[in-house]
Design a protein around this motif. Structure first.
Motif, PDB file in Angstrom:
ATOM      1  N   HIS A 172       0.859  -1.196   0.000  1.00 12.29           N
ATOM      2  CA  HIS A 172       0.000   0.000   0.000  1.00 12.29           C
ATOM      3  C   HIS A 172       0.891   1.240   0.000  1.00 12.29           C
ATOM      4  O   HIS A 172       2.112   1.123   0.131  1.00 12.29           O
ATOM      5  CB  HIS A 172      -0.983  -0.001   1.178  1.00 12.29           C
ATOM      6  CG  HIS A 172      -0.363  -0.266   2.524  1.00 12.29           C
ATOM      7  ND1 HIS A 172      -1.085  -0.287   3.690  1.00 12.29           N
ATOM      8  CD2 HIS A 172       0.916  -0.512   2.892  1.00 12.29           C
ATOM      9  CE1 HIS A 172      -0.277  -0.533   4.713  1.00 12.29           C
ATOM     10  NE2 HIS A 172       0.928  -0.683   4.263  1.00 12.29           N
ATOM     11  N   SER A 174       0.701   3.524   2.255  1.00  9.12           N
ATOM     12  CA  SER A 174       0.816   4.023   3.643  1.00  9.12           C
ATOM     13  C   SER A 174       2.250   4.159   4.166  1.00  9.12           C
ATOM     14  O   SER A 174       2.495   5.041   4.998  1.00  9.12           O
ATOM     15  CB  SER A 174      -0.025   3.146   4.574  1.00  9.12           C
ATOM     16  OG  SER A 174      -1.357   3.129   4.136  1.00  9.12           O
ATOM     17  N   GLN A 177       3.499   7.601   4.422  1.00  2.87           N
ATOM     18  CA  GLN A 177       3.065   8.409   5.589  1.00  2.87           C
ATOM     19  C   GLN A 177       4.215   8.498   6.581  1.00  2.87           C
ATOM     20  O   GLN A 177       4.553   9.578   7.073  1.00  2.87           O
ATOM     21  CB  GLN A 177       1.918   7.720   6.322  1.00  2.87           C
ATOM     22  CG  GLN A 177       0.564   7.768   5.680  1.00  2.87           C
ATOM     23  CD  GLN A 177      -0.489   7.200   6.643  1.00  2.87           C
ATOM     24  OE1 GLN A 177      -0.344   7.288   7.866  1.00  2.87           O
ATOM     25  NE2 GLN A 177      -1.538   6.606   6.095  1.00  2.87           N
ATOM     26  N   ARG A 198       0.515  -6.689  -4.785  1.00  5.29           N
ATOM     27  CA  ARG A 198       0.013  -7.765  -3.924  1.00  5.29           C
ATOM     28  C   ARG A 198       0.009  -9.063  -4.705  1.00  5.29           C
ATOM     29  O   ARG A 198      -0.202  -9.053  -5.927  1.00  5.29           O
ATOM     30  CB  ARG A 198      -1.396  -7.445  -3.416  1.00  5.29           C
ATOM     31  CG  ARG A 198      -1.365  -6.337  -2.382  1.00  5.29           C
ATOM     32  CD  ARG A 198      -2.723  -6.010  -1.827  1.00  5.29           C
ATOM     33  NE  ARG A 198      -2.679  -4.676  -1.211  1.00  5.29           N
ATOM     34  CZ  ARG A 198      -3.711  -4.052  -0.684  1.00  5.29           C
ATOM     35  NH1 ARG A 198      -4.890  -4.633  -0.671  1.00  5.29           N
ATOM     36  NH2 ARG A 198      -3.566  -2.868  -0.155  1.00  5.29           N
ATOM     37  N   GLN A 212      -2.660   3.285  -5.984  1.00  2.00           N
ATOM     38  CA  GLN A 212      -3.420   3.827  -4.862  1.00  2.00           C
ATOM     39  C   GLN A 212      -3.098   5.306  -4.738  1.00  2.00           C
ATOM     40  O   GLN A 212      -2.082   5.772  -5.249  1.00  2.00           O
ATOM     41  CB  GLN A 212      -2.985   3.164  -3.545  1.00  2.00           C
ATOM     42  CG  GLN A 212      -3.597   1.809  -3.274  1.00  2.00           C
ATOM     43  CD  GLN A 212      -3.359   1.349  -1.842  1.00  2.00           C
ATOM     44  OE1 GLN A 212      -2.439   1.807  -1.172  1.00  2.00           O
ATOM     45  NE2 GLN A 212      -4.200   0.439  -1.378  1.00  2.00           N
ATOM     46  N   GLU A 214      -2.861   7.865  -1.378  1.00  2.00           N
ATOM     47  CA  GLU A 214      -2.929   7.964   0.072  1.00  2.00           C
ATOM     48  C   GLU A 214      -3.064   9.432   0.440  1.00  2.00           C
ATOM     49  O   GLU A 214      -2.553  10.294  -0.280  1.00  2.00           O
ATOM     50  CB  GLU A 214      -1.594   7.429   0.621  1.00  2.00           C
ATOM     51  CG  GLU A 214      -1.514   7.278   2.100  1.00  2.00           C
ATOM     52  CD  GLU A 214      -1.941   5.875   2.515  1.00  2.00           C
ATOM     53  OE1 GLU A 214      -2.180   5.012   1.640  1.00  2.00           O
ATOM     54  OE2 GLU A 214      -2.044   5.649   3.737  1.00  2.00           O
ATOM     55  N   PHE A 252      -8.182  -0.704  10.646  1.00  2.00           N
ATOM     56  CA  PHE A 252      -6.824  -0.723  10.097  1.00  2.00           C
ATOM     57  C   PHE A 252      -5.875  -0.584  11.275  1.00  2.00           C
ATOM     58  O   PHE A 252      -6.172   0.158  12.211  1.00  2.00           O
ATOM     59  CB  PHE A 252      -6.610   0.443   9.104  1.00  2.00           C
ATOM     60  CG  PHE A 252      -7.508   0.379   7.908  1.00  2.00           C
ATOM     61  CD1 PHE A 252      -7.243  -0.495   6.855  1.00  2.00           C
ATOM     62  CD2 PHE A 252      -8.640   1.195   7.824  1.00  2.00           C
ATOM     63  CE1 PHE A 252      -8.079  -0.559   5.751  1.00  2.00           C
ATOM     64  CE2 PHE A 252      -9.483   1.129   6.719  1.00  2.00           C
ATOM     65  CZ  PHE A 252      -9.199   0.237   5.680  1.00  2.00           C
ATOM     66  N   PHE A 254      -3.244   1.013  11.639  1.00  2.59           N
ATOM     67  CA  PHE A 254      -2.595   2.311  11.794  1.00  2.59           C
ATOM     68  C   PHE A 254      -3.561   3.481  11.966  1.00  2.59           C
ATOM     69  O   PHE A 254      -3.141   4.636  12.038  1.00  2.59           O
ATOM     70  CB  PHE A 254      -1.660   2.592  10.600  1.00  2.59           C
ATOM     71  CG  PHE A 254      -2.252   2.160   9.275  1.00  2.59           C
ATOM     72  CD1 PHE A 254      -2.174   0.849   8.852  1.00  2.59           C
ATOM     73  CD2 PHE A 254      -2.914   3.076   8.473  1.00  2.59           C
ATOM     74  CE1 PHE A 254      -2.737   0.451   7.638  1.00  2.59           C
ATOM     75  CE2 PHE A 254      -3.476   2.690   7.273  1.00  2.59           C
ATOM     76  CZ  PHE A 254      -3.387   1.367   6.852  1.00  2.59           C
ATOM     77  N   THR A 255      -4.875   3.194  12.008  1.00  2.00           N
ATOM     78  CA  THR A 255      -5.848   4.267  12.282  1.00  2.00           C
ATOM     79  C   THR A 255      -6.821   3.810  13.361  1.00  2.00           C
ATOM     80  O   THR A 255      -7.154   2.629  13.461  1.00  2.00           O
ATOM     81  CB  THR A 255      -6.648   4.640  11.013  1.00  2.00           C
ATOM     82  OG1 THR A 255      -7.125   3.442  10.384  1.00  2.00           O
ATOM     83  CG2 THR A 255      -5.811   5.432  10.024  1.00  2.00           C
ATOM     84  N   GLY A 288     -10.576   3.623   2.275  1.00  2.00           N
ATOM     85  CA  GLY A 288     -10.320   3.280   3.669  1.00  2.00           C
ATOM     86  C   GLY A 288      -9.791   4.529   4.335  1.00  2.00           C
ATOM     87  O   GLY A 288      -9.056   5.302   3.708  1.00  2.00           O
ATOM     88  N   ALA A 289     -10.157   4.762   5.598  1.00  2.00           N
ATOM     89  CA  ALA A 289      -9.737   6.014   6.240  1.00  2.00           C
ATOM     90  C   ALA A 289      -9.770   5.873   7.762  1.00  2.00           C
ATOM     91  O   ALA A 289     -10.247   4.866   8.294  1.00  2.00           O
ATOM     92  CB  ALA A 289     -10.654   7.152   5.800  1.00  2.00           C
ATOM     93  N   GLY A 290      -9.272   6.879   8.435  1.00  2.46           N
ATOM     94  CA  GLY A 290      -9.352   6.882   9.895  1.00  2.46           C
ATOM     95  C   GLY A 290      -8.446   7.936  10.493  1.00  2.46           C
ATOM     96  O   GLY A 290      -7.719   8.623   9.787  1.00  2.46           O
ATOM     97  N   ALA A 311      -5.932   9.936   8.012  1.00  2.00           N
ATOM     98  CA  ALA A 311      -5.328   9.363   6.800  1.00  2.00           C
ATOM     99  C   ALA A 311      -6.416   8.662   6.002  1.00  2.00           C
ATOM    100  O   ALA A 311      -7.453   8.270   6.553  1.00  2.00           O
ATOM    101  CB  ALA A 311      -4.226   8.388   7.165  1.00  2.00           C
ATOM    102  N   PHE A 312      -6.166   8.527   4.714  1.00  2.00           N
ATOM    103  CA  PHE A 312      -7.101   7.762   3.880  1.00  2.00           C
ATOM    104  C   PHE A 312      -6.340   7.131   2.727  1.00  2.00           C
ATOM    105  O   PHE A 312      -5.240   7.563   2.372  1.00  2.00           O
ATOM    106  CB  PHE A 312      -8.253   8.642   3.358  1.00  2.00           C
ATOM    107  CG  PHE A 312      -7.790   9.847   2.603  1.00  2.00           C
ATOM    108  CD1 PHE A 312      -7.592  11.059   3.254  1.00  2.00           C
ATOM    109  CD2 PHE A 312      -7.537   9.783   1.231  1.00  2.00           C
ATOM    110  CE1 PHE A 312      -7.149  12.183   2.557  1.00  2.00           C
ATOM    111  CE2 PHE A 312      -7.108  10.901   0.517  1.00  2.00           C
ATOM    112  CZ  PHE A 312      -6.906  12.098   1.187  1.00  2.00           C
ATOM    113  N   GLY A 313      -6.935   6.080   2.163  1.00  2.00           N
ATOM    114  CA  GLY A 313      -6.315   5.420   1.022  1.00  2.00           C
ATOM    115  C   GLY A 313      -7.387   4.977   0.045  1.00  2.00           C
ATOM    116  O   GLY A 313      -8.470   4.537   0.439  1.00  2.00           O
TER     117      GLY A 313
END
Ligand code: PHE
Length: 346
Positions: A172, A174, A177, A198, A212, A214, A252, A254-255, A288-290, A311-313
């Motif tokens: 990803h 991330s 970040q 992947r 992606q 981010e 996730f 990390f969030t 995806g976020a958080g 953060a979001f992806g």
């Protein structure tokens, strides 16, 4: 006799002067008549003048005149040849034809979408950040708070560099970040577009390599409301002002808290229970976020008591499928111009 000799010389010069100016058949004919015309041509006049000469002089001048005549005839023939040649050339040149188009090339639909996303975030004050595609386990997982037993670490999902347990192809965006937060202190407001990898068997919705984007914001007093506001205005700009947006609780490492973000189906607006795009649910999962987990901030020496962030992806290929209404992701990578040309005027 001298008089005639002078005239012969004069006419020769005159002919040479005029001959270079001939451009077409009419000019050529005028020149011929001027010199060889039966009644008033210069040669005819010269011949007429012979009668004023003595019988001894006549053949001498007659010879000279004949030579000039032969010269003029040969020259006229030569000019005729050239005129016909250039006229042929000219007739091949159709000035009404449109110019030849040089194909300029055009951005790939995925690049176009990425640039569109970048431009929306630029306008919200974000900058674009980049990072390596071959990552260490630390940046891809550990610093992002993945516990050692997390399934995302399984060989199944992650492509490792042969013979190097610690090196992998990032799964990803991330990890960038972490790299960004190590490099500079808040306020941070960045997006990170790029390739990720992947272990997947290609099918219409999965590829072993995809794109992606981010996002990361870290500052004093950042709350979930900022996350919602930012993503809502971004998604409305990208898709349509009329879409509905919902946040579902998710997880996730990390969030915390984490969310998955859905938009209402662009194709059926939730009205078709057999819609192929949303499979009848009326919603499409987009992001995806958080809120950045305090542990992640600690990992990069940012004080979580002072700063917070979100953060979001988002998958660019996946989103491109909805934006361009394409039902097989693999088509983006086949480089078939018949498909690619549909997204550009060129
Ligand atoms: N990195 C996550 C993924 O690849 C997406 C994500 C990014 C989630 C940032 C939350 C915050 O699925």
């Amino acid at each position: 006799m001298q008089e005639i000799q002078e005239k012969i010389n004069q006419y020769r010069l005159k002919f040479e002067e005029e001959a270079v100016r001939v451009r077409d058949r009419q000019g050529l004919e005028a020149l011929r008549v001027q010199f060889l015309g039966r009644k008033r041509g210069y040669i005819t006049k010269l011949i007429e003048n012979l009668k004023h000469l003595s019988p001894e002089e006549r053949p001498l001048m007659g010879k000279e005149i004949n030579e000039l005549k032969t010269y003029i005839l040969a020259k006229l023939e030569e000019i005729k040849h050239n005129v016909v040649k250039t006229q042929k050339k000219v007739s091949h040149l159709d000035l009404t034809l449109p110019g030849r188009q040089i194909p300029l090339g055009a951005p790939h639909p995925l690049v176009k979408l990425q640039e569109e996303i970048e431009s929306i975030f630029y306008q919200m004050g974000f900058s674009v950040e980049d990072g390596p595609e071959i990552e260490t386990d630390y940046y891809n997982f550990e610093a992002l708070n993945f516990p050692p037993h997390h399934p995302a670490r399984d060989d199944w999902d992650t492509i490792y560099v042969e013979g190097r347990e610690d090196l992998l192809l990032r799964t990803h965006t991330s990890p960038v970040q972490i790299r960004a937060m190590e490099k500079r202190k808040p306020p941070i407001r960045i997006i990170i577009p790029g390739r990720v990898y992947r272990k997947e068997t290609p099918d219409p919705t999965h590829l072993p390599m995809f794109f992606q984007v981010e996002g990361l914001v870290v500052d004093v007093g950042i709350t979930f409301a900022h996350l919602k506001g930012t993503l809502e205005s971004f998604l409305r700009r990208l898709f349509s002002e009329r879409i509905k947006i919902r946040f579902r609780p998710s997880f996730f490492p990390f969030t915390e808290p984490s969310a998955e973000v859905d938009i209402s189906c662009l194709v059926c607006q939730g009205k078709d229970s057999r819609c192929r795009v949303c499979r009848g649910s009326g919603w499409i999962e987009i992001l995806g976020a958080g809120m950045v987990d305090p542990q992640v901030l600690k990992n990069v020496n940012i004080d979580p008591e002072k700063f917070s962030g979100f953060a979001f992806g988002m998958g660019i290929d996946r989103t491109a499928m909805f934006v361009y209404q394409i039902n097989d992701m693999r088509l983006f990578y086949e480089n078939d111009l018949r498909l690619l040309r549909q997204f550009n005027r060129q």
